[in-house]
Design an enzyme around this catalytic site. Structure first.
Site, PDB file in Angstrom:
ATOM      1  N   VAL A   1      -2.854  10.826   3.202  1.00  0.00           N
ATOM      2  CA  VAL A   1      -1.447  10.442   3.074  1.00  0.00           C
ATOM      3  C   VAL A   1      -1.244   9.887   1.678  1.00  0.00           C
ATOM      4  O   VAL A   1      -1.971   8.980   1.256  1.00  0.00           O
ATOM      5  CB  VAL A   1      -1.052   9.400   4.139  1.00  0.00           C
ATOM      6  CG1 VAL A   1       0.389   8.973   3.950  1.00  0.00           C
ATOM      7  CG2 VAL A   1      -1.279   9.951   5.536  1.00  0.00           C
ATOM      8  N   CYS A   2      -0.285  10.445   0.942  1.00  0.00           N
ATOM      9  CA  CYS A   2       0.060   9.958  -0.388  1.00  0.00           C
ATOM     10  C   CYS A   2      -1.187   9.907  -1.280  1.00  0.00           C
ATOM     11  O   CYS A   2      -1.898  10.895  -1.411  1.00  0.00           O
ATOM     12  CB  CYS A   2       0.747   8.597  -0.261  1.00  0.00           C
ATOM     13  SG  CYS A   2       1.601   8.043  -1.759  1.00  0.00           S
ATOM     14  N   THR A   3      -1.502   8.748  -1.872  1.00  0.00           N
ATOM     15  CA  THR A   3      -2.639   8.660  -2.786  1.00  0.00           C
ATOM     16  C   THR A   3      -3.982   8.615  -2.068  1.00  0.00           C
ATOM     17  O   THR A   3      -5.019   8.501  -2.719  1.00  0.00           O
ATOM     18  CB  THR A   3      -2.508   7.431  -3.702  1.00  0.00           C
ATOM     19  OG1 THR A   3      -2.319   6.260  -2.907  1.00  0.00           O
ATOM     20  CG2 THR A   3      -1.337   7.599  -4.660  1.00  0.00           C
TER      21      THR A   3
ATOM     22  N   THR B   1      -0.076  15.084  -3.845  1.00  0.00           N
ATOM     23  CA  THR B   1       0.035  13.644  -3.624  1.00  0.00           C
ATOM     24  C   THR B   1       1.430  13.253  -4.100  1.00  0.00           C
ATOM     25  O   THR B   1       2.237  14.123  -4.438  1.00  0.00           O
ATOM     26  CB  THR B   1      -1.068  12.872  -4.368  1.00  0.00           C
ATOM     27  OG1 THR B   1      -1.031  11.490  -3.974  1.00  0.00           O
ATOM     28  CG2 THR B   1      -0.898  12.951  -5.875  1.00  0.00           C
TER      29      THR B   1
END
Length: 317
Positions: A104-106, A124
């Protein structure tokens, strides 16, 4: 079949992103006829983990549930420090035995540290895509999508894109009906294509360059005018071919691509901040017609001007 989900929490945990995974997989919805997931939040040694919001969470598990989970997910953490080696080994083993591995994300940086992004498409949050690409040059980073599924490796963009990625996985494993019911329960759209563009915040300003700055400044102040390579070259007192070569050398783009991008950026700002109609915005941004504006919007942002305005229009109280 997707039955067991393990989320690895690393400090500092991003609270919303953790909450998305809890909402997707951590609720018992069997009373509504939906599948149940054996859901575990894990940490190294089962120890408490600090969040980015200043409080700690106390996971009930060490990394053991991740050893036989059908989905192992990692959420944003300190990307500069990187995860402990035992976390990286857990991710590698999960991938090797065919489990889904999701960031998730970074959290994508953790997958990169584990070597799971090499040769794969991934994404990302748009603010970090350049850094992800620089740190993991073997990865194929796509900054313009909500999520990427490359084999059993899933990467999602910032924050709410994890909802789309998780629903995509549920749809793949358990069908559209289940994904739609969960989406309805969460009051979110049941499907947003992973190819939908992230809306990168880019300032409307000319690129700083050596000799062509006066031309860029003039064009930026008159985007509604019919600029061409010939007219811009004339302003620079150059032959068109010489100008085009010089332009690409100094800006990294062709004159046409740069000009179109600046016009799209102006149209975005007008859609967000003004009450002008689509036809008027098309003229102000130099596209001439709403049809041309829609064409370039669709090509560069994978959406329409109307849909973009609905999402981002500034509302004055």
């Amino acid at each position: 079949m997707l039955r067991k989900v393990a989320v690895i929490a690393l400090p500092p945990v991003a609270v919303f992103e953790l909450g998305v995974l809890c909402e997707l997989f951590g609720y018992d919805r069997t009373g509504e006829g939906l599948p149940a997931y054996e859901f575990s939040v894990c940490s190294v040694g089962g120890r408490p983990v600090q969040t980015h919001a200043g409080f700690s969470i106390s996971p009930s598990h060490d990394l053991t549930p991740a050893e036989d989970a059908d989905l192992v997910a990692v959420i944003p953490n300190d990307t500069d420090a990187g995860p402990p080696e035992e976390v990286l080994e857990t991710l590698r083993r999960a991938h090797a035995r065919g489990a889904w591995v999701m960031s998730v994300c970074t959290g994508a940086f953790a997958l990169g540290d584990a070597g799971l992004l090499d040769g794969r498409r991934c994404t990302t949050h748009w603010r970090h895509t350049d850094r992800l690409a620089a740190r993991f040059p073997a990865a194929k980073v796509d900054p313009d999508v909500l999520y990427v599924a490359d084999g059993t490796i899933l990467t999602s963009a910032g924050t709410a894109a994890a909802v789309d990625c998780g629903l995509h996985l549920i749809r793949e494993e358990q069908g559209s009906a289940v994904a739609t019911q969960i989406a309805r329960r969460m009051v979110v759209p049941p499907h947003r294509d992973g190819g939908q563009a992230q809306f990168v915040e880019t300032p409307l300003q000319p690129i700083q360059c050596d000799t062509l700055q006066p031309v860029l400044t003039t064009v930026m102040a008159s985007l509604d005018q019919p600029h061409t390579v010939d007219t811009m070259a004339a302003q620079a007192h150059m032959a068109p071919r010489t100008f085009a070569r010089k332009f690409r050398a100094e800006t990294g783009a062709t004159p046409h691509d740069w000009l179109t991008n600046q016009r799209v950026l102006l149209a975005r700002r007008l859609l967000e901040e003004s009450s002008l109609g689509i036809d008027a915005i098309a003229v102000h941004a130099g596209f001439g017609s709403a049809a041309t504006l829609r064409h370039h919007f669709g090509h560069r942002l994978s959406t329409t001007p109307q849909a973009y305005r609905a999402m981002f229009k500034t509302r004055v109280a």
